[in-house]
Design an enzyme around this catalytic site. Structure first.
Site, PDB file in Angstrom:
ATOM      1  N   ASN A  86     -16.357  -3.454   4.265  1.00  0.00           N
ATOM      2  CA  ASN A  86     -17.062  -3.490   5.508  1.00  0.00           C
ATOM      3  C   ASN A  86     -17.317  -4.911   5.993  1.00  0.00           C
ATOM      4  O   ASN A  86     -17.486  -5.855   5.281  1.00  0.00           O
ATOM      5  CB  ASN A  86     -18.450  -2.831   5.102  1.00  0.00           C
ATOM      6  CG  ASN A  86     -18.304  -1.236   4.349  1.00  0.00           C
ATOM      7  OD1 ASN A  86     -17.057  -0.923   4.526  1.00  0.00           O
ATOM      8  ND2 ASN A  86     -19.226  -1.116   3.914  1.00  0.00           N
ATOM      9  N   THR A  88     -15.155   4.845  -0.032  1.00  0.00           N
ATOM     10  CA  THR A  88     -14.001   4.393   0.671  1.00  0.00           C
ATOM     11  C   THR A  88     -12.754   5.815   0.538  1.00  0.00           C
ATOM     12  O   THR A  88     -12.832   6.307  -0.863  1.00  0.00           O
ATOM     13  CB  THR A  88     -13.246   3.107   0.219  1.00  0.00           C
ATOM     14  OG1 THR A  88     -12.123   3.041   0.682  1.00  0.00           O
ATOM     15  CG2 THR A  88     -13.253   3.072  -1.251  1.00  0.00           C
ATOM     16  N   CYS A 140     -12.433 -18.960  24.294  1.00  0.00           N
ATOM     17  CA  CYS A 140     -12.798 -19.996  23.276  1.00  0.00           C
ATOM     18  C   CYS A 140     -13.373 -21.276  24.021  1.00  0.00           C
ATOM     19  O   CYS A 140     -12.753 -21.486  25.092  1.00  0.00           O
ATOM     20  CB  CYS A 140     -11.397 -20.127  22.748  1.00  0.00           C
ATOM     21  SG  CYS A 140     -11.607 -21.575  21.588  1.00  0.00           S
ATOM     22  N   HIS A 163     -12.220  -7.478   4.637  1.00  0.00           N
ATOM     23  CA  HIS A 163     -11.510  -7.529   5.968  1.00  0.00           C
ATOM     24  C   HIS A 163     -12.382  -8.221   7.070  1.00  0.00           C
ATOM     25  O   HIS A 163     -12.661  -7.970   8.064  1.00  0.00           O
ATOM     26  CB  HIS A 163     -11.730  -5.954   6.363  1.00  0.00           C
ATOM     27  CG  HIS A 163     -10.741  -4.962   5.470  1.00  0.00           C
ATOM     28  ND1 HIS A 163     -10.872  -3.700   5.454  1.00  0.00           N
ATOM     29  CD2 HIS A 163      -9.638  -5.458   4.930  1.00  0.00           C
ATOM     30  CE1 HIS A 163      -9.868  -3.189   4.628  1.00  0.00           C
ATOM     31  NE2 HIS A 163      -9.089  -4.341   4.287  1.00  0.00           N
TER      32      HIS A 163
HETATM   33  C1  BJW Z   1     -19.238   8.680   1.608  1.00  0.00           C
HETATM   34  C2  BJW Z   1     -20.462   8.991   2.591  1.00  0.00           C
HETATM   35  C3  BJW Z   1     -21.570   8.730   1.577  1.00  0.00           C
HETATM   36  C4  BJW Z   1     -18.945   9.027   3.885  1.00  0.00           C
HETATM   37  N1  BJW Z   1     -21.722   8.539   0.465  1.00  0.00           N
HETATM   38  N2  BJW Z   1     -19.374   8.367   0.440  1.00  0.00           N
HETATM   39  C5  BJW Z   1       1.071  -0.319   1.271  1.00  0.00           C
HETATM   40  C6  BJW Z   1       1.372   1.341   1.483  1.00  0.00           C
HETATM   41  C7  BJW Z   1       1.415   1.931   2.821  1.00  0.00           C
HETATM   42  C8  BJW Z   1       0.895   0.967   3.752  1.00  0.00           C
HETATM   43  C9  BJW Z   1       0.594  -0.318   3.449  1.00  0.00           C
HETATM   44  C10 BJW Z   1       0.488  -0.713   2.133  1.00  0.00           C
HETATM   45  N3  BJW Z   1       0.089  -2.136   2.154  1.00  0.00           N
HETATM   46  C11 BJW Z   1      -0.291  -2.459   3.314  1.00  0.00           C
HETATM   47  C12 BJW Z   1      -0.138  -1.398   4.343  1.00  0.00           C
HETATM   48  C13 BJW Z   1      -0.183  -1.551   5.614  1.00  0.00           C
HETATM   49  C14 BJW Z   1      -1.680  -1.311   5.966  1.00  0.00           C
HETATM   50  C15 BJW Z   1      -2.204   0.019   5.372  1.00  0.00           C
HETATM   51  O1  BJW Z   1      -2.847   0.164   4.394  1.00  0.00           O
HETATM   52  N4  BJW Z   1      -1.907   1.229   6.138  1.00  0.00           N
HETATM   53  C16 BJW Z   1      -2.434   2.454   5.681  1.00  0.00           C
HETATM   54  C17 BJW Z   1      -3.314   3.179   6.765  1.00  0.00           C
HETATM   55  C18 BJW Z   1      -1.239   3.402   5.005  1.00  0.00           C
HETATM   56  N5  BJW Z   1      -2.415  -2.449   5.627  1.00  0.00           N
HETATM   57  C19 BJW Z   1      -2.408  -3.246   6.278  1.00  0.00           C
HETATM   58  O2  BJW Z   1      -2.112  -3.639   7.530  1.00  0.00           O
HETATM   59  C20 BJW Z   1      -3.321  -4.592   5.682  1.00  0.00           C
HETATM   60  N6  BJW Z   1      -2.876  -5.801   5.845  1.00  0.00           N
HETATM   61  C21 BJW Z   1      -1.547  -5.879   5.205  1.00  0.00           C
HETATM   62  O3  BJW Z   1      -1.350  -5.189   4.112  1.00  0.00           O
HETATM   63  O4  BJW Z   1      -1.135  -7.309   5.394  1.00  0.00           O
HETATM   64  C22 BJW Z   1       0.275  -7.475   4.914  1.00  0.00           C
HETATM   65  C23 BJW Z   1       0.656  -8.951   5.582  1.00  0.00           C
HETATM   66  C24 BJW Z   1       0.832  -9.806   4.387  1.00  0.00           C
HETATM   67  C25 BJW Z   1       1.141 -11.121   5.079  1.00  0.00           C
HETATM   68  C26 BJW Z   1       1.278 -11.166   6.411  1.00  0.00           C
HETATM   69  C27 BJW Z   1       1.048 -10.190   7.055  1.00  0.00           C
HETATM   70  C28 BJW Z   1       0.707  -9.082   6.738  1.00  0.00           C
HETATM   71  C29 BJW Z   1      -4.770  -4.721   6.587  1.00  0.00           C
HETATM   72  C30 BJW Z   1      -5.740  -3.669   6.574  1.00  0.00           C
HETATM   73  C31 BJW Z   1      -6.735  -3.985   7.410  1.00  0.00           C
HETATM   74  C32 BJW Z   1      -7.883  -2.779   7.816  1.00  0.00           C
HETATM   75  N7  BJW Z   1      -8.640  -2.989   8.833  1.00  0.00           N
HETATM   76  C33 BJW Z   1      -9.740  -2.317   8.918  1.00  0.00           C
HETATM   77  C34 BJW Z   1     -10.324  -2.814  10.222  1.00  0.00           C
HETATM   78  C35 BJW Z   1     -11.171  -3.652   9.933  1.00  0.00           C
HETATM   79  C36 BJW Z   1     -12.262  -4.298  11.090  1.00  0.00           C
HETATM   80  C37 BJW Z   1     -13.207  -3.182  11.434  1.00  0.00           C
HETATM   81  O5  BJW Z   1     -14.108  -2.887  10.674  1.00  0.00           O
HETATM   82  O6  BJW Z   1     -13.080  -2.752  12.737  1.00  0.00           O
HETATM   83  O7  BJW Z   1     -10.622  -2.164   7.742  1.00  0.00           O
HETATM   84  S1  BJW Z   1      -8.917  -0.477   9.471  1.00  0.00           S
HETATM   85  C38 BJW Z   1     -10.337   0.139   8.588  1.00  0.00           C
HETATM   86  O8  BJW Z   1     -10.017   0.965   7.242  1.00  0.00           O
HETATM   87  C39 BJW Z   1     -11.459  -0.941   8.230  1.00  0.00           C
HETATM   88  C40 BJW Z   1     -11.868  -0.268   6.635  1.00  0.00           C
HETATM   89  O9  BJW Z   1     -12.374  -1.278   5.919  1.00  0.00           O
HETATM   90  C41 BJW Z   1     -10.713   0.415   6.108  1.00  0.00           C
HETATM   91  C42 BJW Z   1     -11.112   1.275   5.127  1.00  0.00           C
HETATM   92  O10 BJW Z   1     -11.668   2.383   5.552  1.00  0.00           O
HETATM   93  P1  BJW Z   1     -12.727   2.918   4.585  1.00  0.00           P
HETATM   94  O11 BJW Z   1     -13.862   1.713   4.357  1.00  0.00           O
HETATM   95  O12 BJW Z   1     -12.248   3.374   3.517  1.00  0.00           O
HETATM   96  O13 BJW Z   1     -13.392   3.841   5.444  1.00  0.00           O
HETATM   97  P2  BJW Z   1     -13.002   5.527   5.741  1.00  0.00           P
HETATM   98  O14 BJW Z   1     -13.619   6.144   6.942  1.00  0.00           O
HETATM   99  O15 BJW Z   1     -11.517   5.650   5.656  1.00  0.00           O
HETATM  100  O16 BJW Z   1     -13.575   6.386   4.599  1.00  0.00           O
HETATM  101  C43 BJW Z   1     -14.948   6.456   4.350  1.00  0.00           C
HETATM  102  C44 BJW Z   1     -15.285   7.161   3.130  1.00  0.00           C
HETATM  103  O17 BJW Z   1     -16.711   7.309   2.602  1.00  0.00           O
HETATM  104  C45 BJW Z   1     -14.580   8.717   3.025  1.00  0.00           C
HETATM  105  O18 BJW Z   1     -13.914   8.942   1.752  1.00  0.00           O
HETATM  106  C46 BJW Z   1     -15.853   9.609   3.134  1.00  0.00           C
HETATM  107  O19 BJW Z   1     -15.823  10.918   1.980  1.00  0.00           O
HETATM  108  C47 BJW Z   1     -16.745   8.748   2.436  1.00  0.00           C
HETATM  109  N8  BJW Z   1     -18.271   8.703   2.541  1.00  0.00           N
HETATM  110  N9  BJW Z   1     -20.103   9.180   3.628  1.00  0.00           N
HETATM  111  C48 BJW Z   1     -20.222   8.351  -0.229  1.00  0.00           C
HETATM  112  N10 BJW Z   1     -22.874   8.745   2.222  1.00  0.00           N
END
Ligand code: BJW
Length: 248
Positions: A104, A190, A149, A121
């Protein structure tokens, strides 16, 4: 609300010397901060967050992406940490060592009193030069959107990690070390859809930790977790800490 826990989980937590925690958007949902993969509402209902959180989106329409983050900064400013955030801050004071890794960007863990927080992040409350990467702390306020900037005049972007961008190396290293070294690892609110964060519970499991998932819904991790607690983290976490340390 009374919640029953498996006594083996309570014993494992009570005996843990090192605890690792990964949190996602779900832990802040009860503070009124929308998650990523639930539908957006209001002005933003027609956009998918995954399509706004990219450098391509910022290049295409910097004002749109900036406004989305400004809206989210406003939500966070009007929000308060909830019982789930507070329970994790309490847990940090009860166990010998705890590393809280969060995806977050809202800063609510720190506001709840957690000290050892690793932000994977980035943080919504900082900006960064889109051209040169210089980081600017604080809310840049109203005016041109996005602001410029002060050094080079390029657009400022939020200091967060978008898809396709590398995570801060030191934060990722600390998170992986914590996952490898802990006895109990929590994955809380997550979806496990985004890597490398989603790998951390699996790393902990492979290293022998008890992995506990707390989520409103099942996720890809659920089958691999040692314990899966389905429900709101704001209810389950305080109840679990109370069950392990009844007198505190
Ligand atoms: C409750 C609840 C309650 C509700 N109680 N529970 C391996 C395999 C495939 C792809 C990749 C891989 N490795 C990397 C990748 C690519 C990519 C990726 O993962 N893609 C996938 C979509 C497949 N990853 C990246 O690009 C990352 N970078 C990278 O790997 O770089 C490599 C590199 C190296 C060297 C040079 C260049 C590159 C970067 C990922 C960045 C993610 N960014 C974001 C935005 C951040 C800024 C912002 O906030 O705006 O991060 S996207 C978004 O998703 C945000 C979150 O942190 C992240 C995760 O989401 P989260 O927190 O899990 O939220 P939700 O909404 O998905 O889930 C909420 C959950 O809560 C649900 O399960 C509900 O059920 C639950 N819930 N209420 C308990 N009350």
């Amino acid at each position: 609300m009374s919640v029953e826990f498996d006594p083996r989980l309570v014993r494992a937590l009570r005996a843990a010397r090192a605890v690792g925690v990964l949190t996602g958007a779900g832990i802040s949902a009860e503070s009124g901060i929308p998650t990523f993969r639930d539908a957006q509402t209001g002005l933003w209902a027609r956009f998918r967050p995954e399509e706004l959180a990219t450098a391509e989106a910022f290049r295409r329409d910097p004002a749109l992406v900036w406004d989305w983050y400004a809206w989210r900064r406003g939500l966070v400013a009007g929000a308060a940490p909830n019982a789930g955030h507070r329970a994790l801050a309490r847990l940090e004071r009860l166990v010998p060592a705890l590393v809280l890794v969060t995806q977050n960007v809202d800063g609510l863990h720190q506001r709840a009193g957690s000290a050892n927080v690793v932000e994977l992040h980035g943080n919504l409350h900082r900006s960064r030069c889109f051209a040169e990467g210089v980081v600017i702390a604080g809310d840049p306020g109203a005016g041109e959107r996005p602001p410029r900037c002060p050094r080079c005049g390029a657009h400022l972007r939020p200091d967060v990690v978008w898809f396709g961008e590398a995570l801060p190396a030191q934060a990722l290293e600390r998170a992986e070390t914590a996952a490898r070294a802990c006895d109990v690892f929590f994955s809380i609110g997550t979806s496990g859809a985004v890597f490398p964060a989603a790998q951390l519970p699996l790393t902990a499991r492979a290293a022998g930790a008890t992995v506990v998932e707390i989520n409103r819904d099942p996720t890809p991790l659920t089958g691999a977790a040692s314990f899966s607690l389905l429900g709101p983290s704001g209810t389950i976490l305080p109840a679990l800490v109370d069950a392990a340390w009844p007198a505190t």
